[in-house]
Design a protein around this motif. Structure first.
Motif, PDB file in Angstrom:
ATOM      1  N   PRO A  80       0.688  -1.170  -0.186  1.00  8.78           N
ATOM      2  CA  PRO A  80      -0.129  -0.033  -0.057  1.00  8.78           C
ATOM      3  C   PRO A  80       0.794   1.504   0.021  1.00  8.78           C
ATOM      4  O   PRO A  80       0.577   2.301  -0.669  1.00  8.78           O
ATOM      5  N   GLY A  81       2.255   1.222   0.791  1.00 15.16           N
ATOM      6  CA  GLY A  81       2.803   2.292   0.557  1.00 15.16           C
ATOM      7  C   GLY A  81       3.447   2.712  -0.712  1.00 15.16           C
ATOM      8  O   GLY A  81       3.452   3.795  -1.178  1.00 15.16           O
ATOM      9  N   VAL A  82       3.850   1.652  -1.430  1.00 14.85           N
ATOM     10  CA  VAL A  82       4.214   2.004  -2.843  1.00 14.85           C
ATOM     11  C   VAL A  82       3.148   2.609  -3.783  1.00 14.85           C
ATOM     12  O   VAL A  82       3.537   3.349  -4.455  1.00 14.85           O
ATOM     13  N   VAL A  83       1.945   1.910  -3.371  1.00 18.17           N
ATOM     14  CA  VAL A  83       0.673   2.462  -3.942  1.00 18.17           C
ATOM     15  C   VAL A  83       0.771   3.996  -3.988  1.00 18.17           C
ATOM     16  O   VAL A  83       0.595   4.759  -4.938  1.00 18.17           O
ATOM     17  N   VAL A  84       0.624   4.374  -2.618  1.00 12.13           N
ATOM     18  CA  VAL A  84       0.574   5.947  -2.633  1.00 12.13           C
ATOM     19  C   VAL A  84       1.638   6.858  -3.072  1.00 12.13           C
ATOM     20  O   VAL A  84       1.326   7.775  -3.411  1.00 12.13           O
ATOM     21  N   MET A  85       2.945   6.164  -2.765  1.00 15.83           N
ATOM     22  CA  MET A  85       3.931   7.196  -3.149  1.00 15.83           C
ATOM     23  C   MET A  85       4.169   7.193  -4.716  1.00 15.83           C
ATOM     24  O   MET A  85       4.581   8.211  -5.280  1.00 15.83           O
ATOM     25  N   THR A  86       3.692   6.024  -5.375  1.00 12.56           N
ATOM     26  CA  THR A  86       3.673   6.097  -6.804  1.00 12.56           C
ATOM     27  C   THR A  86       2.726   7.102  -7.373  1.00 12.56           C
ATOM     28  O   THR A  86       2.886   7.868  -8.077  1.00 12.56           O
ATOM     29  N   ALA A  87       1.398   6.820  -6.489  1.00 14.81           N
ATOM     30  CA  ALA A  87       0.365   8.011  -6.838  1.00 14.81           C
ATOM     31  C   ALA A  87       0.824   9.447  -6.814  1.00 14.81           C
ATOM     32  O   ALA A  87       0.759  10.385  -7.812  1.00 14.81           O
ATOM     33  N   MET A  88       1.570   9.816  -5.580  1.00 18.73           N
ATOM     34  CA  MET A  88       2.198  11.143  -5.348  1.00 18.73           C
ATOM     35  C   MET A  88       3.124  11.504  -6.132  1.00 18.73           C
ATOM     36  O   MET A  88       3.155  12.726  -6.983  1.00 18.73           O
ATOM     37  N   VAL A 160      -7.707   1.456  -0.658  1.00 22.90           N
ATOM     38  CA  VAL A 160      -6.386   1.689  -1.148  1.00 22.90           C
ATOM     39  C   VAL A 160      -6.301   2.643  -2.557  1.00 22.90           C
ATOM     40  O   VAL A 160      -5.778   3.715  -2.564  1.00 22.90           O
ATOM     41  N   LEU A 161      -7.275   1.899  -3.382  1.00 21.87           N
ATOM     42  CA  LEU A 161      -7.429   2.960  -4.769  1.00 21.87           C
ATOM     43  C   LEU A 161      -8.087   4.359  -4.400  1.00 21.87           C
ATOM     44  O   LEU A 161      -7.462   5.254  -5.162  1.00 21.87           O
ATOM     45  N   LEU A 162      -8.759   4.279  -3.446  1.00 21.66           N
ATOM     46  CA  LEU A 162      -9.380   5.764  -3.009  1.00 21.66           C
ATOM     47  C   LEU A 162      -8.462   6.397  -2.474  1.00 21.66           C
ATOM     48  O   LEU A 162      -8.405   7.734  -2.861  1.00 21.66           O
ATOM     49  N   CYS A 163      -7.759   6.198  -1.464  1.00 21.40           N
ATOM     50  CA  CYS A 163      -6.770   6.847  -0.858  1.00 21.40           C
ATOM     51  C   CYS A 163      -5.700   7.390  -1.743  1.00 21.40           C
ATOM     52  O   CYS A 163      -5.223   8.436  -1.971  1.00 21.40           O
ATOM     53  N   ALA A 164      -5.137   6.280  -2.706  1.00 17.47           N
ATOM     54  CA  ALA A 164      -4.105   6.849  -3.615  1.00 17.47           C
ATOM     55  C   ALA A 164      -4.728   7.693  -4.453  1.00 17.47           C
ATOM     56  O   ALA A 164      -3.792   8.852  -5.053  1.00 17.47           O
ATOM     57  N   SER A 232      -4.748   3.059   3.980  1.00 19.64           N
ATOM     58  CA  SER A 232      -4.480   2.158   3.009  1.00 19.64           C
ATOM     59  C   SER A 232      -4.032   0.808   3.677  1.00 19.64           C
ATOM     60  O   SER A 232      -4.649  -0.429   3.473  1.00 19.64           O
ATOM     61  N   ARG A 233      -3.045   0.948   4.548  1.00 19.11           N
ATOM     62  CA  ARG A 233      -2.398  -0.395   5.009  1.00 19.11           C
ATOM     63  C   ARG A 233      -3.552  -0.914   5.984  1.00 19.11           C
ATOM     64  O   ARG A 233      -3.762  -2.340   5.942  1.00 19.11           O
ATOM     65  N   ASP A 234      -3.900  -0.050   6.988  1.00 19.57           N
ATOM     66  CA  ASP A 234      -4.893  -0.635   7.674  1.00 19.57           C
ATOM     67  C   ASP A 234      -6.006  -1.374   6.811  1.00 19.57           C
ATOM     68  O   ASP A 234      -6.369  -2.540   7.550  1.00 19.57           O
ATOM     69  N   ASP A 241      -9.432  -0.443  12.038  1.00 16.87           N
ATOM     70  CA  ASP A 241     -10.189   0.089  12.603  1.00 16.87           C
ATOM     71  C   ASP A 241     -10.943   1.169  11.657  1.00 16.87           C
ATOM     72  O   ASP A 241     -10.228   2.099  11.539  1.00 16.87           O
ATOM     73  N   TRP A 242     -12.024   0.826  11.383  1.00 23.18           N
ATOM     74  CA  TRP A 242     -12.634   1.657  10.260  1.00 23.18           C
ATOM     75  C   TRP A 242     -12.859   3.201  10.484  1.00 23.18           C
ATOM     76  O   TRP A 242     -12.895   3.949   9.760  1.00 23.18           O
ATOM     77  N   SER A 243     -13.137   3.446  11.817  1.00 25.78           N
ATOM     78  CA  SER A 243     -13.165   5.010  12.077  1.00 25.78           C
ATOM     79  C   SER A 243     -12.094   5.728  11.808  1.00 25.78           C
ATOM     80  O   SER A 243     -11.994   6.649  11.084  1.00 25.78           O
ATOM     81  N   ALA A 244     -10.719   4.957  11.993  1.00 27.28           N
ATOM     82  CA  ALA A 244      -9.497   5.501  11.876  1.00 27.28           C
ATOM     83  C   ALA A 244      -9.341   5.951  10.389  1.00 27.28           C
ATOM     84  O   ALA A 244      -8.714   6.729   9.865  1.00 27.28           O
ATOM     85  N   VAL A 245      -9.743   4.585   9.684  1.00 26.85           N
ATOM     86  CA  VAL A 245      -9.580   4.711   8.167  1.00 26.85           C
ATOM     87  C   VAL A 245     -10.145   5.802   7.539  1.00 26.85           C
ATOM     88  O   VAL A 245      -9.806   6.447   6.591  1.00 26.85           O
ATOM     89  N   PHE A 246     -11.529   5.813   7.853  1.00 26.29           N
ATOM     90  CA  PHE A 246     -12.466   6.938   7.206  1.00 26.29           C
ATOM     91  C   PHE A 246     -11.983   8.231   7.645  1.00 26.29           C
ATOM     92  O   PHE A 246     -12.252   9.173   6.922  1.00 26.29           O
ATOM     93  N   GLY A 247     -11.468   8.393   8.857  1.00 28.43           N
ATOM     94  CA  GLY A 247     -10.923   9.583   9.341  1.00 28.43           C
ATOM     95  C   GLY A 247      -9.859  10.188   8.455  1.00 28.43           C
ATOM     96  O   GLY A 247      -9.970  11.371   8.024  1.00 28.43           O
ATOM     97  N   ARG A 248      -8.907   9.413   8.041  1.00 27.75           N
ATOM     98  CA  ARG A 248      -7.996   9.715   7.329  1.00 27.75           C
ATOM     99  C   ARG A 248      -8.254  10.201   5.944  1.00 27.75           C
ATOM    100  O   ARG A 248      -7.844  11.070   5.255  1.00 27.75           O
ATOM    101  N   ALA A 249      -9.254   9.098   5.436  1.00 29.16           N
ATOM    102  CA  ALA A 249      -9.989   9.516   4.142  1.00 29.16           C
ATOM    103  C   ALA A 249     -10.363  10.708   4.003  1.00 29.16           C
ATOM    104  O   ALA A 249     -10.366  11.434   2.853  1.00 29.16           O
ATOM    105  N   ALA A 250     -11.230  11.033   5.005  1.00 30.94           N
ATOM    106  CA  ALA A 250     -12.080  12.247   5.077  1.00 30.94           C
ATOM    107  C   ALA A 250     -11.125  13.610   4.983  1.00 30.94           C
ATOM    108  O   ALA A 250     -11.219  14.475   4.248  1.00 30.94           O
TER     109      ALA A 250
END
Lengths: 274, 331
Positions: A80-88, A160-164, A232-234, A241-250
């Motif tokens: 997941p890290g490489v996915v987001v790094m590549t996206a950036m 992961v796709l959404l965050c990336a 992404s990793r979570d 912990d979905w609330s943490a995931v959605f918090g970061r996505a938000a």
């Protein structure tokens, strides 16, 4: 030669309403066509994410033996890290298309045509989103081939796709804003290089949160790359912990809106200078 | 609406403080509908800045402008639907084919697919680009590429077409070709054209009316003939076979009726005369009487270069060079 040309019907009011959206779609099509016609660039765009995953995966393989990584392989941690790094990193170049258009008269022609500034930005950002999804899927494919298994399943992959994609849009918007303001390829490359690698390293992309040095951990909390990497990793590695995931996505979504608005505003800076 | 373009008191400064460059200091003119209007001036005179304001790309610090009856500051969106703009720089997408370029531009204007197809085909045909239409445009010749720029600007049937130095960088053949297309456009479609150029002969050839711009100001306005007619008569140029005889030659010419000021430049003598054709026989007779052998004699109607010299107080070419070495911002 001087035969009268057929008259054309101007866009009707009801057509005009959806025009900005359709203009964006045509502009995405244009960018994809440019990518398709540059096979070398296309090849490297697709190869780059594989290289990151396999290179870092091999180089730091034993890192996962450290306490703090849990019982997963480093390749699984890294995906997941490489996915987001590549996206950036890909998105950091998004502004180069604008600079090419400015150096030619294409930007001036667009700005004197009834195409909205919003559509120009949306077209560029949506194109980057398409590229990001394709690159991300390649990373997953390579990871699976190399033996990684992701417990989060399809839902995890979607997160992961959404965050990336959100992260890509943030950096693409920043890149476009810099392009419109500084109007020079060299300056854009400078800014992009200066930001991307440090932001990737000051995050949990490669190193488990518990193992980050104190100040890096602090910086990472405000680093959008880390928001995307953690969410992404979570989601991907199971039992999140979905609330943490959605918090970061938000947070990512909010920053996306701010950056897209800034990029649209940057057209004013460009128009003041012409 | 009588005029296709009306500009009044346009002022524009780039930059701030000590580095500020005044590009326009009060430019105004009116362009009758269906005509080709020339904006003539050296590099850096303010031609492109004026065009950018009229096409809504830039905004003036002061002054007002209306294009196709629409105020550029209040209704930029409607102005954009009414105009076509060919910037100084090439504006087609080099990675796309000619047809793909036209199709995208048509979609941007919200035209229907069938309109884009039909009108695109006609434009490609008319500009002689039909055979190359499906080839990627970066392989086209410079002249063809520039014609595509013009075709892109005409696709949505604009009422006013802005051409910013359309022939700069083209070879003489391609330039002549482009001239023919430009005059065809106004005649066939009734489009009003604002043409900026720093080629005197281009303005002379194409423009129904023109303004001469120098250092951000209009210094002269009229038809090319009016502007040239405002000068006294024609120019006669005599080239001597023997440069040593310039004093004798100049004295002989001075006795001829109708000859105004005479200037000597090596073996060449320039004389202003009221009517070149009528004065020439007497002038030649005087030179023959003084036994001055000649290499050549030419009579010329006054050129826009002479007009420019008169109004701007410097020759066009020296102004052009000064503009090029000066700041490019105002170009």
């Amino acid at each position: 030669m001087s035969a009268t040309l057929a008259p054309v019907a101007p866009a009707r009011p009801d057509v005009r309403r959806g025009l900005a959206l359709r203009q964006s779609v045509y502009l995405i099509g244009r960018s994809l066509r440019i990518l398709r016609r540059e096979p070398v660039y296309l090849a490297f765009t697709l190869l780059q994410p594989m290289v990151w995953l396999l290179l870092f995966g091999a180089l730091f393989e034993r890192v996962a033996d450290l306490p703090g990584f849990g019982d997963i392989s480093y390749l699984e941690y890294l995906t997941p890290g490489v996915v987001v790094m590549t996206a950036m990193m890909s998105a950091g170049w998004a502004g180069t298309g604008f600079i090419d258009d400015m150096q030619r008269g294409v930007m001036d022609r667009n700005l004197t045509s009834p195409v909205s500034r919003g559509a120009l930005i949306t077209g560029a950002l949506a194109y980057q989103a398409v590229v990001t999804v394709v690159q991300s899927l390649i990373v997953f494919g390579v990871g699976l081939l190399a033996g990684a298994r992701y417990d989060g399943g399809p839902a995890g992959v979607l997160v992961v796709l959404l965050c990336a994609t959100l992260l890509a849009v943030i950096f693409a918007a920043l890149s476009c804003a810099v392009a419109l303001t500084l109007r020079s390829q060299e300056s854009l490359i400078g800014v992009s290089q200066f930001l991307t690698l440090p932001l990737a390293f000051m995050s949990t992309v490669m190193m488990a949160p518990a193992l980050l040095p104190g100040w890096v951990g602090t910086v990472a909390r405000y680093n959008p790359v880390d928001w995307a990497a953690r969410a992404s990793r979570d989601a991907l590695l199971g039992d999140p912990d979905w609330s943490a995931v959605f918090g970061r996505a938000a947070l990512l979504a909010a920053l996306t809106l701010v950056m897209a608005w800034l990029a649209t505003r940057a057209f004013r800076a460009y128009q003041r200078s012409v | 609406m009588q005029h296709a373009i009306e500009a009044e008191g346009l002022v524009k400064t780039y930059g701030k403080g000590a580095k500020a460059v005044r590009a326009l200091s009060g430019v105004g003119f009116a362009v009758p509908r269906g005509t080709v209007f020339g904006l003539l001036g050296p590099n850096g005179a303010g031609k492109s800045t004026t065009t950018k304001i009229l096409t809504t790309l830039s905004t003036p610090d002061d002054g007002t402008a209306a294009v196709a009856g629409l105020d550029v500051a209040r209704e930029p969106g409607r102005v954009r639907r009414a105009i076509g703009y060919v910037p100084q720089k090439p504006c087609f997408d080099p990675t796309a084919t000619g047809r793909e370029n036209l199709t995208l531009q048509g979609h941007v204007h919200g035209l229907s697919r069938s309109d884009i197809r039909a009108r695109g085909d006609q434009l490609l045909e008319r500009f002689g680009l039909a055979d190359a239409a499906n080839r990627v445009t970066k392989t086209w010749s410079g002249g063809m590429q520039r014609k595509l720029d013009v075709a892109l600007a005409l696709l949505h049937q604009p009422r006013v077409l802005f051409l910013d130095e359309p022939t700069t960088g083209l070879d003489p053949e391609a330039r002549a070709d482009m001239w023919a297309e430009i005059s065809g456009v106004t005649r066939a479609d009734g489009v009003t054209i604002l043409l900026t150029t720093h080629y005197l002969e281009e303005a002379d050839h194409l423009a129904d009316r023109l303004v001469i711009i120098d250092r951000g100001q209009v210094v002269a306005e009229g038809t090319p003939e009016e502007l040239k007619g405002g000068l006294d008569g024609d120019a006669v140029q005599v080239e001597l076979a023997d440069p040593g005889q310039q004093t004798a030659a100049s004295a002989a010419i001075a006795t001829v009726r109708g000859v105004g000021e005479i200037s000597v430049d090596g073996a060449r003598l320039h004389a202003r005369v009221g009517d070149g054709a009528a004065t020439l026989p007497a002038l030649l007779a005087a030179l023959e009487g003084a036994s001055v052998p000649l290499a050549s004699v030419t009579v010329a109607r006054p050129s826009l270069d002479d007009v420019y010299l008169r109004h701007a107080g410097r020759s066009f070419h020296s102004a052009d060079r000064a503009g090029l070495t000066g700041t490019e911002v105002a170009a």
